[in-house]
Design an enzyme around this catalytic site. Structure first.
Site, PDB file in Angstrom:
ATOM      1  N   CYS A 308       0.658  -1.240   0.049  1.00 12.35           N
ATOM      2  CA  CYS A 308      -0.007  -0.036   0.109  1.00 12.35           C
ATOM      3  C   CYS A 308       0.717   1.541   0.021  1.00 12.35           C
ATOM      4  CB  CYS A 308      -1.016   0.042   1.352  1.00 12.35           C
ATOM      5  SG  CYS A 308      -0.084   0.151   2.696  1.00 12.35           S
ATOM      6  N   HIS A 356      -2.788   1.369   6.873  1.00  9.21           N
ATOM      7  CA  HIS A 356      -2.953   1.278   5.432  1.00  9.21           C
ATOM      8  C   HIS A 356      -3.237   2.673   5.064  1.00  9.21           C
ATOM      9  CE1 HIS A 356      -4.089  -1.068   2.001  1.00  9.21           C
ATOM     10  NE2 HIS A 356      -5.307  -0.142   1.629  1.00  9.21           N
ATOM     11  N   HIS A 368      -5.800   1.750  -4.260  1.00  7.64           N
ATOM     12  CA  HIS A 368      -4.852   1.162  -3.251  1.00  7.64           C
ATOM     13  C   HIS A 368      -4.540  -0.159  -3.602  1.00  7.64           C
ATOM     14  CE1 HIS A 368      -7.854  -1.027  -0.717  1.00  7.64           C
ATOM     15  NE2 HIS A 368      -8.300  -1.116  -1.782  1.00  7.64           N
TER      16      HIS A 368
END
Length: 393
Positions: A308, A356, A368
């Site tokens: 990520c 994240h 993402h």
């Protein structure tokens, strides 16, 4: 003497009775053990319970991944610093050897001249002009020799200092490398646990699991005002994973997700996004969009796979902006903005541990890299617990 022996006491049970009693005792023990084991055995998990556990394991794996990324960054910095010190020590050593060679040549010349003091040699010269010329040369030679001695002493001190610093850097490097190994083991352990849970599902249970994941994502996409087609794409977690050294290992899972939903499904929500506020944000989004469908691989920074924070870092690097490596540092790389202030190009962060990150593209959507088994895709920011946002550029 035999008359005084104590007679042998007979067992109240015969041989057959003894064997029968022993058999019953063993059977009772086995039965008790069987029931005890059954009572303590873990019950078979439902599909919903498996999903909850797998989701938690993936979240914990991502936390460990970001710690791994941070440890790797520090290890790389320590290694680079150590290499710089080692190179500088080598250059200093070369200069020291040159200075020593010069002093050795001067000593050899003095020995060949008979070891006479230069002043005595000048005094024995009969020609006054030659005397003055030699005196000037001798003074210059003396100055050079003295400077060479000073240079040798200076280089020796510098080399000692560099060696001390190098030892300290090596100790730091070893500590960071040990932390790197610990975090790598943590990541692999979480991913293996998730894979094991998914592997225990029957085909029917696996179908229910994937349907639950897709329904959850689609529901969140609808709630965010999106179409939901992008969220369902690639949301089924196959449990496959790869180490960062094998960045293309997740490609089959990525291709499977894309073929299941159609590659156009990943791009459809882009029609509803807001225009980028400036050219750099537009460049970052354009780069991220070009990565759609590539696999998530923990610790990867491209070009064939990303995690990520690796994706957001690479996206903004394409726009000419340097971001730090981890989610924990990226959130402080710009100006914090509230959720109501979000604009395309902002970094959006999730979970209480800031584990994240995605790239906001407007319309409640982001690009993402989700997790192992799910390729880079467009998803609603409501898909995970929102933790904050940062504007860079």
């Amino acid at each position: 003497m035999a008359a005084h022996r104590k007679p042998r006491q007979q067992s109240p049970l015969g041989g057959q009775a003894v064997r029968a009693a022993a058999t019953l005792a063993l059977a009772s023990a086995a039965t008790a053990t069987l029931f005890e084991g059954t009572g303590h055995a873990d019950p078979r998990l439902t599909t919903a319970q498996v999903k909850a556990k797998v989701d938690r394991l993936y979240e914990e794996a991502e936390v460990a991944t970001e710690k791994y990324n941070g440890a790797k960054e520090k290890a790389d910095e320590a290694r680079a610093a150590f290499d710089r010190l080692r190179d500088e020590a080598a250059r200093r050593t070369e200069r020291l050897n040159t200075a020593r060679a010069g002093l050795g040549a001067a000593a050899a010349a003095q020995y060949r001249s008979g070891g006479l003091d230069p002043a005595v040699q000048l005094a024995l010269t009969s020609d006054p002009d030659e005397y003055l010329e030699r005196a000037a040369l001798a003074e210059k030679a003396g100055d050079r020799q003295a400077a060479a001695v000073v240079a040798v002493r200076r280089e020796l001190g510098a080399i000692r200092r560099l060696r001390g610093e190098s030892e300290g850097r090596m100790t730091t490097l070893r500590e960071h490398e040990a932390e790197l190994r610990r975090q790598k083991a943590a990541v692999l352990g979480k991913l293996e646990a998730a894979r094991t849970l998914l592997a225990r599902l029957t085909a029917e249970e696996r179908a229910r699991y994937e349907a639950a994941v897709a329904a959850q994502s689609a529901g969140r996409a609808t709630g965010a005002g999106g179409t939901g087609s992008a969220t369902a794409a690639g949301s089924t977690a196959s449990g496959s994973y790869a180490a960062p050294t094998g960045q293309t290992a997740g490609a089959p899972a990525a291709r499977a997700d894309r073929s299941a939903s159609g590659s156009s499904g990943d791009r459809a929500p882009l029609a509803t996004v807001s225009p980028a506020p400036d050219s750099r944000a537009a460049a970052a989004i354009s780069f991220a969009r070009a990565q759609l469908g590539k696999p998530y691989v923990w610790g990867a920074t491209g070009p064939s796979a990303y995690d990520c924070s690796g994706l957001t870092q690479a996206s903004w690097r394409a726009a000419g902006v340097s971001l730090p490596r981890t989610t924990y540092t990226q959130i402080n790389a710009g100006r914090r903005v509230s959720r109501s202030e979000l604009a395309p190009g902002d970094l959006v962060f999730f979970y209480s541990g800031i584990s994240h990150v995605g790239l906001y593209i407007g319309g409640g959507q982001m690009i993402h890299a989700p997790r192992p088994g799910s390729p880079i895709r467009i998803a609603p920011i409501d898909e995970m617990p929102f933790a904050g946002a940062t504007r860079v550029g």
